[in-house]
Design a protein around this motif. Structure first.
Motif, PDB file in Angstrom:
ATOM      1  N   GLY A  74      54.031-133.726   4.170  1.00  0.00           N
ATOM      2  CA  GLY A  74      53.897-134.064   2.798  1.00  0.00           C
ATOM      3  C   GLY A  74      52.497-134.710   2.637  1.00  0.00           C
ATOM      4  N   SER A  75      52.610-136.026   2.188  1.00  0.00           N
ATOM      5  CA  SER A  75      51.601-136.642   1.904  1.00  0.00           C
ATOM      6  C   SER A  75      50.578-136.906   2.967  1.00  0.00           C
ATOM      7  CB  SER A  75      52.193-137.918   1.390  1.00  0.00           C
ATOM      8  OG  SER A  75      52.862-138.703   2.254  1.00  0.00           O
ATOM      9  N   LYS A  76      51.100-136.873   4.211  1.00  0.00           N
ATOM     10  CA  LYS A  76      50.085-137.397   5.257  1.00  0.00           C
ATOM     11  C   LYS A  76      49.117-136.175   5.382  1.00  0.00           C
ATOM     12  CE  LYS A  76      53.172-140.462   7.825  1.00  0.00           C
ATOM     13  NZ  LYS A  76      53.909-140.735   9.010  1.00  0.00           N
ATOM     14  N   LEU A  77      49.908-134.986   5.094  1.00  0.00           N
ATOM     15  CA  LEU A  77      48.965-133.659   5.266  1.00  0.00           C
ATOM     16  C   LEU A  77      47.730-133.729   4.145  1.00  0.00           C
ATOM     17  CD1 LEU A  77      48.163-130.880   6.542  1.00  0.00           C
ATOM     18  CD2 LEU A  77      50.094-129.810   5.024  1.00  0.00           C
ATOM     19  N   ALA A  78      48.353-134.042   3.010  1.00  0.00           N
ATOM     20  CA  ALA A  78      47.689-134.037   1.671  1.00  0.00           C
ATOM     21  C   ALA A  78      46.529-135.051   1.974  1.00  0.00           C
ATOM     22  CB  ALA A  78      48.400-134.325   0.429  1.00  0.00           C
ATOM     23  N   LYS A  79      46.545-136.234   2.549  1.00  0.00           N
ATOM     24  CA  LYS A  79      45.643-137.010   2.848  1.00  0.00           C
ATOM     25  C   LYS A  79      44.579-136.772   3.813  1.00  0.00           C
ATOM     26  CE  LYS A  79      45.018-142.195   3.588  1.00  0.00           C
ATOM     27  NZ  LYS A  79      45.563-143.402   3.706  1.00  0.00           N
ATOM     28  N   ALA A  80      45.230-136.027   4.758  1.00  0.00           N
ATOM     29  CA  ALA A  80      44.175-135.494   5.994  1.00  0.00           C
ATOM     30  C   ALA A  80      43.332-134.600   5.410  1.00  0.00           C
ATOM     31  CB  ALA A  80      45.167-135.102   7.070  1.00  0.00           C
ATOM     32  N   GLN A  81      43.898-133.633   4.359  1.00  0.00           N
ATOM     33  CA  GLN A  81      42.943-132.618   3.967  1.00  0.00           C
ATOM     34  C   GLN A  81      41.912-133.242   3.057  1.00  0.00           C
ATOM     35  OE1 GLN A  81      46.117-130.308   2.351  1.00  0.00           O
ATOM     36  NE2 GLN A  81      46.176-128.635   3.967  1.00  0.00           N
ATOM     37  N   SER A  82      42.255-134.003   2.141  1.00  0.00           N
ATOM     38  CA  SER A  82      41.474-134.876   1.306  1.00  0.00           C
ATOM     39  C   SER A  82      40.254-135.666   2.116  1.00  0.00           C
ATOM     40  CB  SER A  82      42.259-135.962   0.501  1.00  0.00           C
ATOM     41  OG  SER A  82      42.538-137.086   1.092  1.00  0.00           O
ATOM     42  N   LEU A  83      40.554-136.167   3.141  1.00  0.00           N
ATOM     43  CA  LEU A  83      39.393-136.786   4.133  1.00  0.00           C
ATOM     44  C   LEU A  83      38.662-136.007   4.912  1.00  0.00           C
ATOM     45  CD1 LEU A  83      41.827-139.955   5.189  1.00  0.00           C
ATOM     46  CD2 LEU A  83      39.729-140.098   3.400  1.00  0.00           C
ATOM     47  N   GLY A  84      39.223-134.659   5.197  1.00  0.00           N
ATOM     48  CA  GLY A  84      38.448-133.712   5.914  1.00  0.00           C
ATOM     49  C   GLY A  84      38.936-133.831   7.352  1.00  0.00           C
ATOM     50  N   ILE A  85      40.186-134.578   7.742  1.00  0.00           N
ATOM     51  CA  ILE A  85      40.253-134.484   9.050  1.00  0.00           C
ATOM     52  C   ILE A  85      40.896-133.317   9.608  1.00  0.00           C
ATOM     53  CG2 ILE A  85      42.208-135.867  10.615  1.00  0.00           C
ATOM     54  CD1 ILE A  85      41.958-138.119   8.353  1.00  0.00           C
ATOM     55  N   GLU A  86      40.758-132.965  10.877  1.00  0.00           N
ATOM     56  CA  GLU A  86      41.338-131.748  11.579  1.00  0.00           C
ATOM     57  C   GLU A  86      42.824-131.627  11.627  1.00  0.00           C
ATOM     58  OE1 GLU A  86      40.374-129.445  15.678  1.00  0.00           O
ATOM     59  OE2 GLU A  86      39.407-131.592  15.507  1.00  0.00           O
ATOM     60  N   VAL A  87      43.300-130.608  11.280  1.00  0.00           N
ATOM     61  CA  VAL A  87      44.875-130.375  11.072  1.00  0.00           C
ATOM     62  C   VAL A  87      45.081-129.255  12.008  1.00  0.00           C
ATOM     63  CG1 VAL A  87      46.864-129.649   9.693  1.00  0.00           C
ATOM     64  CG2 VAL A  87      44.918-131.162   8.841  1.00  0.00           C
ATOM     65  N   TRP A  88      46.121-129.576  12.975  1.00  0.00           N
ATOM     66  CA  TRP A  88      46.662-128.708  13.909  1.00  0.00           C
ATOM     67  C   TRP A  88      48.075-128.325  13.579  1.00  0.00           C
ATOM     68  CZ3 TRP A  88      45.067-130.675  19.767  1.00  0.00           C
ATOM     69  CH2 TRP A  88      43.726-130.775  19.565  1.00  0.00           C
ATOM     70  N   ASP A  89      48.433-127.390  14.225  1.00  0.00           N
ATOM     71  CA  ASP A  89      50.075-126.966  14.209  1.00  0.00           C
ATOM     72  C   ASP A  89      50.459-127.509  15.414  1.00  0.00           C
ATOM     73  OD1 ASP A  89      49.329-125.068  15.892  1.00  0.00           O
ATOM     74  OD2 ASP A  89      49.569-123.064  14.452  1.00  0.00           O
ATOM     75  N   GLU A  90      51.835-127.185  15.735  1.00  0.00           N
ATOM     76  CA  GLU A  90      52.437-127.676  16.893  1.00  0.00           C
ATOM     77  C   GLU A  90      52.054-126.846  17.958  1.00  0.00           C
ATOM     78  OE1 GLU A  90      57.177-128.781  18.732  1.00  0.00           O
ATOM     79  OE2 GLU A  90      56.607-128.240  16.588  1.00  0.00           O
ATOM     80  N   GLU A  91      51.973-125.717  17.967  1.00  0.00           N
ATOM     81  CA  GLU A  91      51.507-124.827  19.057  1.00  0.00           C
ATOM     82  C   GLU A  91      50.286-125.103  19.648  1.00  0.00           C
ATOM     83  OE1 GLU A  91      53.337-122.924  20.734  1.00  0.00           O
ATOM     84  OE2 GLU A  91      54.880-123.631  19.376  1.00  0.00           O
ATOM     85  N   LYS A  92      49.369-125.567  18.762  1.00  0.00           N
ATOM     86  CA  LYS A  92      47.910-125.743  19.226  1.00  0.00           C
ATOM     87  C   LYS A  92      47.999-126.935  20.002  1.00  0.00           C
ATOM     88  CE  LYS A  92      43.163-126.293  17.889  1.00  0.00           C
ATOM     89  NZ  LYS A  92      42.109-126.388  16.888  1.00  0.00           N
ATOM     90  N   PHE A  93      48.914-127.994  19.455  1.00  0.00           N
ATOM     91  CA  PHE A  93      48.797-129.381  20.186  1.00  0.00           C
ATOM     92  C   PHE A  93      49.544-129.213  21.555  1.00  0.00           C
ATOM     93  CE2 PHE A  93      51.993-132.842  21.305  1.00  0.00           C
ATOM     94  CZ  PHE A  93      50.716-133.717  21.645  1.00  0.00           C
ATOM     95  N   LYS A  94      50.502-128.484  21.580  1.00  0.00           N
ATOM     96  CA  LYS A  94      51.355-127.879  22.912  1.00  0.00           C
ATOM     97  C   LYS A  94      50.433-127.307  23.806  1.00  0.00           C
ATOM     98  CE  LYS A  94      55.736-126.715  22.631  1.00  0.00           C
ATOM     99  NZ  LYS A  94      56.858-125.932  22.051  1.00  0.00           N
ATOM    100  N   SER A  95      49.732-126.250  23.461  1.00  0.00           N
ATOM    101  CA  SER A  95      48.979-125.494  24.509  1.00  0.00           C
ATOM    102  C   SER A  95      47.645-126.405  24.834  1.00  0.00           C
ATOM    103  CB  SER A  95      48.286-124.273  23.632  1.00  0.00           C
ATOM    104  OG  SER A  95      47.438-124.585  22.563  1.00  0.00           O
ATOM    105  N   THR A  96      47.163-127.308  23.902  1.00  0.00           N
ATOM    106  CA  THR A  96      45.875-128.186  24.426  1.00  0.00           C
ATOM    107  C   THR A  96      46.489-129.065  25.262  1.00  0.00           C
ATOM    108  OG1 THR A  96      45.157-128.261  22.282  1.00  0.00           O
ATOM    109  CG2 THR A  96      44.289-129.957  23.349  1.00  0.00           C
ATOM    110  N   CYS A  97      47.830-129.639  25.359  1.00  0.00           N
ATOM    111  CA  CYS A  97      48.508-130.669  26.238  1.00  0.00           C
ATOM    112  C   CYS A  97      48.659-129.761  27.513  1.00  0.00           C
ATOM    113  CB  CYS A  97      49.464-131.484  25.673  1.00  0.00           C
ATOM    114  SG  CYS A  97      48.983-132.491  24.539  1.00  0.00           S
ATOM    115  N   GLY A  98      48.795-128.543  27.448  1.00  0.00           N
ATOM    116  CA  GLY A  98      49.105-127.776  28.432  1.00  0.00           C
ATOM    117  C   GLY A  98      50.768-127.608  28.725  1.00  0.00           C
ATOM    118  N   LEU A  99      51.435-127.596  27.648  1.00  0.00           N
ATOM    119  CA  LEU A  99      52.831-127.640  27.487  1.00  0.00           C
ATOM    120  C   LEU A  99      53.480-126.263  27.427  1.00  0.00           C
ATOM    121  CD1 LEU A  99      53.295-130.887  25.376  1.00  0.00           C
ATOM    122  CD2 LEU A  99      53.683-130.757  27.808  1.00  0.00           C
TER     123      LEU A  99
END
Length: 240
Positions: free
Chosen positions: A215-240
């Motif tokens: 919710g609000s954390k995602l909205a704030k991230a988008q307003s600040l131009g912060i990179e947003v990942w889904d869980e699958e990208k996080f897991k693949s980056t960590c090698g999970l």
């Protein structure tokens, strides 16, 4: 005069407690960190630590008995482990500062935690202060891979592992929404890859990992131009 603190870490017992930082419920079984800092210092405790000034973690049964009064109305202030601001509590120098002998008050001893939970707490404390330097992303200049053409099968996997850790090393990450993996496992994976996990989105945040219901954390991230990942990208980056 010594200013006492009690610190306790445990898997959440019921899922009813609310994190004091993000205001979300701490799911049953998720690792949480609690602190009590409002004490009426009894003379016995003060005399035991007359040589100490400043913050002090009370860990022994003797100290706890000299401080804690079951009828005084003190309550633990609970936090998700990734929301707890370890750097704000200099008394929490390492994992030995968690209570480990307060069973007569119903406290969970640190020694009873799982190895994974202990490792997560160690990583969080290191990341908050005395941890080893994480910028080990420098191994990138290994473009001398052409010499390894004789073993094509071994080359690519090894290179991907380094790219993954380099992608997270030194980054500040916030998790939000409902993740398929447990928060404590996600936090452990991120800190093991050299990232720092916080509970709030700010201009210092590098990546926000979102699950359903963000919710609000995602909205704030988008307003600040912060990179947003889904869980699958996080897991693949960590090698999970």
């Amino acid at each position: 005069m010594a200013k006492p603190f009690l610190f306790m870490a445990e898997p959440a017992r019921s899922g009813a407690a609310t994190c004091k930082v993000c205001k979300e419920k701490i799911a049953k079984g998720d690792l949480r960190v609690g602190v009590i800092s409002s004490f009426f210092c009894k003379d016995t405790f003060i005399s035991d630590h007359s040589d100490v000034t400043g913050p002090l973690a009370a860990t022994t049964r003797k100290d706890i008995d000299h401080l804690y009064d079951d009828h005084a109305g003190w309550q633990w202030r609970w936090h998700h482990v990734q929301c707890f601001k370890f750097e704000k509590f200099p008394a929490l120098k390492d994992t030995s500062c968690f209570v480990d002998d307060g069973t007569n008050h119903g406290f969970t001893p640190f020694s009873s935690l799982s190895a994974a939970h202990k490792k997560t707490l160690e990583n969080c404390i290191k990341g908050a202060g005395g941890g080893a330097a994480k910028p080990k992303a420098t191994p990138k200049p290994k473009a001398a891979t052409p010499a390894k053409r004789a073993a094509p099968d071994a080359g690519p996997p090894a290179k991907k592992a380094k790219t993954s850790s380099a992608a997270l090393a030194g980054k500040t990450i916030v998790f939000t929404g409902t993740l398929a993996m447990k928060r404590v496992d996600a936090t452990s994976a991120a800190t093991s890859a050299g990232a720092k996990v916080t509970g709030d989105v700010s201009k210092n945040t590098d990546i926000v990992v979102c699950g359903p219901g963000a919710g609000s954390k995602l909205a704030k991230a988008q307003s600040l131009g912060i990179e947003v990942w889904d869980e699958e990208k996080f897991k693949s980056t960590c090698g999970l």
